[in-house]
Design an enzyme around this catalytic site. Structure first.
Site, short mmCIF file in Angstrom:
data_model
loop_
_atom_site.label_atom_id
_atom_site.label_comp_id
_atom_site.label_asym_id
_atom_site.label_seq_id
_atom_site.Cartn_x
_atom_site.Cartn_y
_atom_site.Cartn_z
N LYS A 82 0.24 4.29 -0.31
CA LYS A 82 -0.37 5.49 0.29
C LYS A 82 -0.09 6.71 -0.60
O LYS A 82 0.01 6.58 -1.80
CB LYS A 82 0.13 5.69 1.71
CG LYS A 82 -0.02 4.44 2.56
CD LYS A 82 0.13 4.70 4.01
CE LYS A 82 0.05 3.39 4.76
NZ LYS A 82 0.07 3.56 6.19
N SER B 245 3.19 -2.29 10.48
CA SER B 245 4.64 -2.37 10.70
C SER B 245 5.23 -3.75 10.40
O SER B 245 6.13 -4.21 11.10
CB SER B 245 4.98 -1.94 12.12
OG SER B 245 4.55 -0.61 12.34
N GLU C 230 -6.97 4.83 7.72
CA GLU C 230 -6.71 6.25 7.44
C GLU C 230 -7.89 6.88 6.72
O GLU C 230 -8.21 8.06 6.92
CB GLU C 230 -5.41 6.39 6.63
CG GLU C 230 -4.19 6.12 7.50
CD GLU C 230 -2.97 5.59 6.75
OE1 GLU C 230 -2.93 5.68 5.52
OE2 GLU C 230 -2.06 5.06 7.43
N GLU D 53 -5.75 -4.93 10.34
CA GLU D 53 -4.69 -3.97 10.62
C GLU D 53 -4.99 -3.24 11.92
O GLU D 53 -5.83 -2.32 11.94
CB GLU D 53 -4.61 -2.93 9.50
CG GLU D 53 -4.30 -3.53 8.15
CD GLU D 53 -3.72 -2.50 7.20
OE1 GLU D 53 -2.60 -2.71 6.77
OE2 GLU D 53 -4.37 -1.46 6.96
N HIS E 267 -9.54 1.27 4.63
CA HIS E 267 -8.29 1.49 5.37
C HIS E 267 -8.57 2.45 6.53
O HIS E 267 -9.35 3.40 6.39
CB HIS E 267 -7.22 2.06 4.43
CG HIS E 267 -5.86 2.00 5.04
ND1 HIS E 267 -5.43 2.92 5.96
CD2 HIS E 267 -4.84 1.12 4.87
CE1 HIS E 267 -4.20 2.62 6.34
NE2 HIS E 267 -3.82 1.51 5.68
N ASN F 188 0.88 -1.18 0.00
CA ASN F 188 0.00 0.00 0.00
C ASN F 188 0.91 1.22 0.00
O ASN F 188 1.53 1.54 1.01
CB ASN F 188 -0.88 -0.05 1.26
CG ASN F 188 -1.70 1.23 1.40
OD1 ASN F 188 -1.81 2.02 0.47
ND2 ASN F 188 -2.29 1.42 2.58
N GLY G 235 2.22 2.09 10.80
CA GLY G 235 3.21 3.15 10.67
C GLY G 235 3.83 3.58 11.98
O GLY G 235 4.51 4.61 12.06
#
Ligand code: PEP
Length: 644
Positions: free
Chosen positions: A402, A605, A489, A559, A487, A400, A565
């Site tokens: 991003k 991560s 985010e 996730e 996702h 991904n 991250g």
């Protein structure tokens, strides 16, 4: 519908290319003469040596034939469909010029087998160009007839067949199929008499003139009963003289048996004298039109045997009749009769030695693929086999990207990854999900049999006035196959609710995109022990409404938001625990078989150092990778975890 159209186009091109390549390869000299005609029309003939035009003739016919075979078997689909499109574009432009300027009367695309007018050829090419555009647009809609590992056999076998067996043999002896008016069995006498009566005849250019007194002796040669030998040499200056003694002894044989023997040539007096000096030839020489001589036989020199004006035998100088064959008068020997080998026996020979082996290879290849599939399935359904061994679901490592990398850097990364994985094949499915603007460019070169391509999002509306949005259909049209939805985010920063995501999933599936659906809890939710509740609600809110068939197409990515991250990874045990839970609620909803087949990725991560431990867990089927997918080496390290 799309698949049907693409496959009709593929078959149309395959059959046309195989046929036109074959009929050209059957008669390489005929194709060479045609190339020469084109060059002459452009005023270039004298600059191009014969060896080059002959090589071009063989290469052109073999290329067409092999391209047709590749299309038929769907070998290297993307590359072949691109090559076909380039070739068809060039051919269509060339034939448009030929149709308008009319430099040659027949374009020669099917040799002498099928003569089309120049405009007919142009329209034929327009149809093929449309077919080539369609196949190039959807190359993967052409199902393979043979597995990748056996494709090289088909290609090499076809190349050997067309180059050596067909073109090579035809050049050494004579074309195995003769589409010209002087083929074995042609009645020259009747044809010539018809012409004399003013009827249509292909022999209007045929005449034989004695070189001694210029007298036209065509009638005498064709209408005298019995056997006549015609030695045909368009240019004695360039004729092969290596078999001159055999030719001289055939002449002696004809004298002994009182069979007329003439050498027909378009050479000058000097050319004839030179030939007589070199070979000691004593047979009479006659003049005939050069093009007619080249049409009569594809050899210089070649020998023809007529019986009552009918062509009954033809030999190239490389395969003249032997002394033993000529030990008896023709009336008593096999040589004096029409050969028993017919067009049908020749076609049967090709079917036996070319088509049949390929059919058998294809059947064996398909049976092997089928038995492999059965063995896998059996293993999956055998209750005595350990549950872990039964699992059929796909292992995937998906990147991904991003909002990282401009177009140039993105292309460079995708190229590097593509080359790396082509050289060292992954042991799992690999997908890269990129910003929208990268998709179309990357789709052009990515080998999507090895790396799938996906978007990071798509709109929750089909189309219309939604400035700045990108629809699922648009994503699909770039050549992408996947889309990440849900996702954290997007849920957090862009307030994507379960309802919005539900719409997105439906639209993505409607457009044939595979959805990687993300779920996961925040740190507070984990600390409050609510992770199971959260993931269950996320699944129920957006994907548990799907039918079993549609749910089977979904890839889940668990996730934990606190691990994305942050450098903090869930331990392999923590991850396995929740993956097992996710699988159990899928089993509750859709049954154990669907749950066992659902791919559930871990994200947060994940890197090369912790991937092996995570992927070793029975319910973790790979990873959704953010930061570590931005460098080919890092991403490859994670992919390689499936090899450990
Ligand atoms: C992600 O954003 O999906 C992700 C897993 O990111 P990272 O690997 O950088 O934690």
């Amino acid at each position: 519908m799309k698949r049907i159209a693409v496959n009709i186009a593929r078959l149309l091109m395959a059959v046309t290319f195989i046929l036109s390549g074959f009929v050209k390869a059957v008669d390489p000299l005929g194709t060479q003469y045609k190339i020469h005609d084109y060059l002459a029309a452009m005023g270039l003939a004298r600059y191009v040596p014969d060896a080059l035009t002959l090589t071009s003739s063989v290469v052109l016919s073999a290329t067409e034939f092999i391209l047709g075979i590749c299309l038929l078997f769907a070998i290297r689909r993307r590359l072949i469909s691109k090559i076909t499109l380039v070739l068809m574009t060039a051919m269509t432009l060339l034939t448009l010029w030929v149709a308008i300027a009319d430099p040659v009367s027949d374009c020669g695309c099917f040799g002498d087998a099928l003569v089309l007018t120049n405009w007919q050829t142009f329209w034929k090419n327009i149809v093929l160009l449309a077919a080539a555009i369609l196949a190039q647009r959807y190359p993967l809609a052409m199902p393979r007839l043979i597995g990748e590992s056996n494709q090289w056999i088909v290609m090499n076998y076809s190349a050997v067949f067309i180059l050596l067996i067909i073109a090579g043999r035809s050049l050494y002896t004579l074309p195995p199929f003769d589409f010209r008016p002087y083929h074995i069995g042609a009645d020259l006498k009747s044809g010539w008499l018809k012409m004399m009566e003013g009827q249509d005849s292909p022999y209007s250019e045929f005449f034989i003139e004695s070189t001694d007194d210029g007298e036209d002796i065509t009638e005498q040669v064709l209408t005298t009963g019995g056997y006549t030998f015609l030695l045909v040499a368009p240019h004695l200056e360039q004729a092969d003289d290596s078999e001159f003694d055999v030719l001289n002894s055939i002449y002696e044989y004809s004298l002994d048996n009182k069979y007329p023997f003439y050498c027909l040539t378009a050479s000058t007096r000097n050319g004839i004298t030179r030939w007589q000096d070199i070979t000691g030839a004593e047979y009479p020489f006659c003049n005939t039109d050069e093009t007619t001589l080249k049409t009569i036989i594809r050899a210089n020199p070649g020998l023809l045997l007529l019986k009552d004006g009918v062509v009954i035998r033809k030999w190239s100088h490389n395969a003249l009749p032997t002394e033993t064959e000529l030990s008896k008068p023709l009336e008593e020997s096999e040589l004096g009769q029409l050969p028993t080998e017919t067009v049908v026996t020749k076609i049967l020979w090709i079917l036996t030695w070319f088509v049949l082996p390929l059919v058998l290879l294809t059947i064996a290849d398909r049976l092997w693929a089928w038995s492999k599939w059965i063995r896998k399935n059996k293993k999956n359904n055998n209750p005595l086999i350990n549950k872990e061994d039964k699992i059929m679901r796909k292992k995937i490592v998906a990147g991904n990207w991003k909002m990282n990398m401009n177009l140039q850097d993105g292309i460079a990364l995708a190229k590097e990854l593509n080359e790396t994985l082509k050289a060292d094949k992954p042991n799992c499915g690999v997908v890269i999900c990129t910003p929208f603007i990268h998709l179309a460019s990357i789709a052009q070169f990515l080998d999507q049999d090895i790396i799938g391509l996906g978007a990071e999002n798509c709109a929750d509306k089909e189309k219309g006035a939604f400035t700045g949005e990108v629809s699922a259909e648009m994503v699909k049209s770039t050549g992408a196959q996947y889309v990440i939805l849900g996702h954290s985010e997007r849920r957090e920063y862009y307030k994507e609710t379960p309802e919005i995501l539900k719409e997105k999933v439906l639209l993505a599936q409607k457009n044939d995109l595979k959805v990687i659906f993300c779920i996961g809890e925040s740190l507070e939710e984990r600390e409050a022990g609510k992770q199971n509740e959260v993931v269950k609600a996320e699944l129920e809110g957006s994907v548990f409404n799907l039918s079993e068939e549609d749910f089977r197409k979904i890839v889940i990515a668990y996730e934990p938001i606190w691990a994305i991250g942050t450098g903090k990874t869930a331990t392999a045990e923590q991850a396995e625990e929740i993956h097992a839970y996710i699988r159990s609620i899928i089993a509750e909803k859709y049954g154990q078989a669907v749950a066992d087949d659902t791919t559930i990725l871990y994200g947060g991560s994940c890197k090369a150092s912790n991937a092996p431990e995570l992927f070793a867990k029975p319910d973790i089927d790979g990873g959704l990778i953010g930061g570590a997918s931005l460098k080919a080496a890092d991403f490859k390290g994670i992919i390689d975890a499936w090899k450990k």
